[in-house]
Design a protein around this motif. Structure first.
Motif, PDB file in Angstrom:
ATOM      1  N   ILE A   1       8.953  -3.483   3.693  1.00 17.41           N
ATOM      2  CA  ILE A   1       7.502  -3.288   3.672  1.00 17.41           C
ATOM      3  C   ILE A   1       6.850  -4.514   4.288  1.00 17.41           C
ATOM      4  O   ILE A   1       7.232  -5.645   3.981  1.00 17.41           O
ATOM      5  N   GLU A   2       5.854  -4.288   5.153  1.00 21.22           N
ATOM      6  CA  GLU A   2       5.123  -5.424   5.710  1.00 21.22           C
ATOM      7  C   GLU A   2       3.623  -5.129   5.680  1.00 21.22           C
ATOM      8  O   GLU A   2       3.199  -3.965   5.673  1.00 21.22           O
ATOM      9  N   TYR A   3       2.825  -6.191   5.632  1.00 21.45           N
ATOM     10  CA  TYR A   3       1.369  -6.056   5.593  1.00 21.45           C
ATOM     11  C   TYR A   3       0.833  -5.906   7.016  1.00 21.45           C
ATOM     12  O   TYR A   3       1.265  -6.622   7.928  1.00 21.45           O
ATOM     13  N   VAL A   4      -0.118  -5.000   7.191  1.00 22.06           N
ATOM     14  CA  VAL A   4      -0.668  -4.722   8.512  1.00 22.06           C
ATOM     15  C   VAL A   4      -1.858  -5.632   8.817  1.00 22.06           C
ATOM     16  O   VAL A   4      -2.026  -6.087   9.947  1.00 22.06           O
ATOM     17  N   GLU A   5      -2.675  -5.928   7.800  1.00 22.18           N
ATOM     18  CA  GLU A   5      -3.872  -6.749   8.016  1.00 22.18           C
ATOM     19  C   GLU A   5      -3.807  -8.035   7.197  1.00 22.18           C
ATOM     20  O   GLU A   5      -3.452  -9.079   7.715  1.00 22.18           O
ATOM     21  N   ASN A   6      -4.116  -7.961   5.909  1.00 23.56           N
ATOM     22  CA  ASN A   6      -4.144  -9.154   5.062  1.00 23.56           C
ATOM     23  C   ASN A   6      -2.961  -9.172   4.108  1.00 23.56           C
ATOM     24  O   ASN A   6      -2.669  -8.174   3.434  1.00 23.56           O
ATOM     25  N   SER A   7      -2.304 -10.330   4.030  1.00 21.50           N
ATOM     26  CA  SER A   7      -1.139 -10.461   3.160  1.00 21.50           C
ATOM     27  C   SER A   7      -1.512 -10.176   1.703  1.00 21.50           C
ATOM     28  O   SER A   7      -2.477 -10.730   1.176  1.00 21.50           O
TER      29      SER A   7
ATOM     30  N   PRO B   1      -3.761  -2.259   4.367  1.00 25.23           N
ATOM     31  CA  PRO B   1      -2.684  -1.294   4.605  1.00 25.23           C
ATOM     32  C   PRO B   1      -1.309  -1.965   4.708  1.00 25.23           C
ATOM     33  O   PRO B   1      -1.218  -3.152   5.036  1.00 25.23           O
ATOM     34  N   ILE B   2      -0.283  -1.153   4.440  1.00 28.22           N
ATOM     35  CA  ILE B   2       1.098  -1.639   4.515  1.00 28.22           C
ATOM     36  C   ILE B   2       1.935  -0.671   5.346  1.00 28.22           C
ATOM     37  O   ILE B   2       1.673   0.527   5.348  1.00 28.22           O
ATOM     38  N   LYS B   3       2.909  -1.226   6.070  1.00 22.74           N
ATOM     39  CA  LYS B   3       3.843  -0.406   6.840  1.00 22.74           C
ATOM     40  C   LYS B   3       5.174  -0.378   6.088  1.00 22.74           C
ATOM     41  O   LYS B   3       5.724  -1.419   5.741  1.00 22.74           O
ATOM     42  N   ILE B   4       5.653   0.838   5.848  1.00 20.47           N
ATOM     43  CA  ILE B   4       6.864   1.030   5.036  1.00 20.47           C
ATOM     44  C   ILE B   4       7.920   1.730   5.881  1.00 20.47           C
ATOM     45  O   ILE B   4       7.656   2.776   6.481  1.00 20.47           O
TER      46      ILE B   4
END
Length: 410
Positions: free
Chosen positions: A115-121, A125-128
């Motif tokens: 999982i990584e953060y798309v905008e703010n840590s 939104p998150i990309k999974i």
């Protein structure tokens, strides 16, 4: 849409309301049905949140927008983490992008999720990237939102080795954790909750066909407890469908509203509220709502309407809801003439016998703000701004109020 509630009274001494299924139970069971398709569900919530959950689980898009639905954000983060080979960006409204998700993301990453953060840590939104998770041990602080804990437990039986979840510190929101485990038990998933360790065993078999009926929503019932408390002695309100031994934490309403002169009885899946006496005459009412924070707004407004002081504690999760509910309560009650002090986890209301008329109540995109203040119309005319926000959990709320005698103009 703003609406005005004129000073109202219940149309007759016995009013009947049917409330659809619990949002909390529905969203858990919708996720379990996605994992175990042979499950059949009845009385699913018609709330916006549950509709969004349903649509998200059926979606084949690589971007899923859950708008304001916080439960869906948490549960779907876990769900998409185990959908092998699928990549999804999970996003939501402006407010959802301000609500923290880091605790759950880190727990899933500890299990091996990508999982990584798309905008703010730390925030959606998150990309999974869905994958097979083989690790099974993870720890969380015990006082975090129960939705983080339940998200992990709901997917646990589909992990190769299940989950052993250690909760560090004093556990809050125990009823919601037990609700999740009870629903797992109903579909044949084995679990244990001993001390601070929750274990869910893997279940590689699809559960046998099973029809589950969702109990009606206790959070939605809270507004009728408030209405009963503000009515004349002898008023009855009948609600369905409810169980005396409920899984829902908000069922503590039965005990809490005894302090306001409301008695509750159960028969044939219906619950009858009776205003049996005047409210408790003690100068200040105190409740620890750590296990039922969603009813804090209802109780605070009930106390204000009855001229009672109250001290509500255990409210640390209210700051990260649809709005900062503690600040919102203080602002709106003080507009009506009350006096409120808040900390980051408590609310203190002073006794007052003054309620101003026709005060416009801001709802902050928060369904519970709109519904919690509505019973005040039994005492004084009141304006609810952006009243359509109730669709998040209870779309027919205003119609149901009209059916029992509330006077509403748009």
């Amino acid at each position: 849409m703003n609406i005005t509630l004129q000073k109202s009274q219940i149309a007759n001494s016995q009013s009947k309301i049917t409330i659809t299924g619990s949002k909390s139970e529905s969203n858990r069971l919708l996720l379990l049905k996605a994992l175990y398709p042979s499950i059949n569900l009845e009385n699913v919530s018609n709330s916006d949140d549950s509709c969004l959950m349903t649509d998200a689980l059926k979606s084949t898009s690589n971007v899923v927008d859950i708008h304001h639905a916080g439960t869906a954000m948490r549960f779907l983060t876990a769900y998409f983490s185990i959908q092998e080979g699928r990549e999804v960006t999970l996003t939501g409204s402006k407010r959802m992008k301000e609500r923290p998700i880091q605790i759950l993301v880190e727990a899933l990453q500890e299990l091996g999720a990508e999982i990584e953060y798309v905008e703010n840590s730390g925030y959606p939104p998150i990309k999974i990237k869905g994958k097979k998770l083989t690790k099974n041990r993870v720890s969380l602080q015990a006082n975090v939102s129960s939705q983080y804990i339940s998200a992990l437990l709901l997917i646990a039986s589909k992990l190769e080795n299940g989950i052993e979840l250690t909760l560090e510190g004093e556990i809050t929101s125990v009823p919601y954790i037990k609700m999740t485990l009870s629903l797992l038990d109903e579909i044949g998933v084995e679990s244990s909750f001993i001390g601070n360790i929750i274990t869910v065993k893997p279940n590689t078999q699809n559960s046998t066909p099973n029809t589950l009926t969702v109990e009606s929503d206790w959070s939605s019932a809270s507004y009728y407890f408030s209405i009963a408390a503000l009515c004349e002695v002898g008023t009855e309100i009948i609600l369905s469908s409810y169980k005396e031994n409920s899984l829902q934490g908000d069922s503590v309403l039965v005990e809490i509203y005894k302090s306001f002169g409301v008695e509750t009885t159960f028969e044939n899946n219906t619950m009858t509220l009776v205003k049996s006496s005047i409210a408790n005459c003690q100068s200040s009412i105190e409740f620890d709502l750590a296990n039922a924070p969603d009813i804090a707004q209802t109780i605070a407004v009930t106390c204000f309407a009855l001229g009672l002081a109250c001290n509500l504690t255990g409210l640390h999760t209210l700051k990260i809801k649809e709005t900062d509910r503690l600040v919102a309560l203080k602002t709106e009650i003080e507009k009506l003439g009350g006096n409120v002090n808040i900390t980051d986890k408590s609310l203190h209301l002073s006794a007052s016998n003054t309620i101003k008329e026709y005060v416009p109540i801001a709802t902050y995109n928060d369904h519970r703000m709109a519904m919690a203040f509505a019973p005040l119309a039994l005492k004084t005319p009141i304006v609810i701004e952006e009243a359509e926000v109730v669709s998040k959990s209870y779309p027919t709320f205003w119609n149901d109020l009209e059916s029992i005698g509330f006077k509403i103009t748009k």
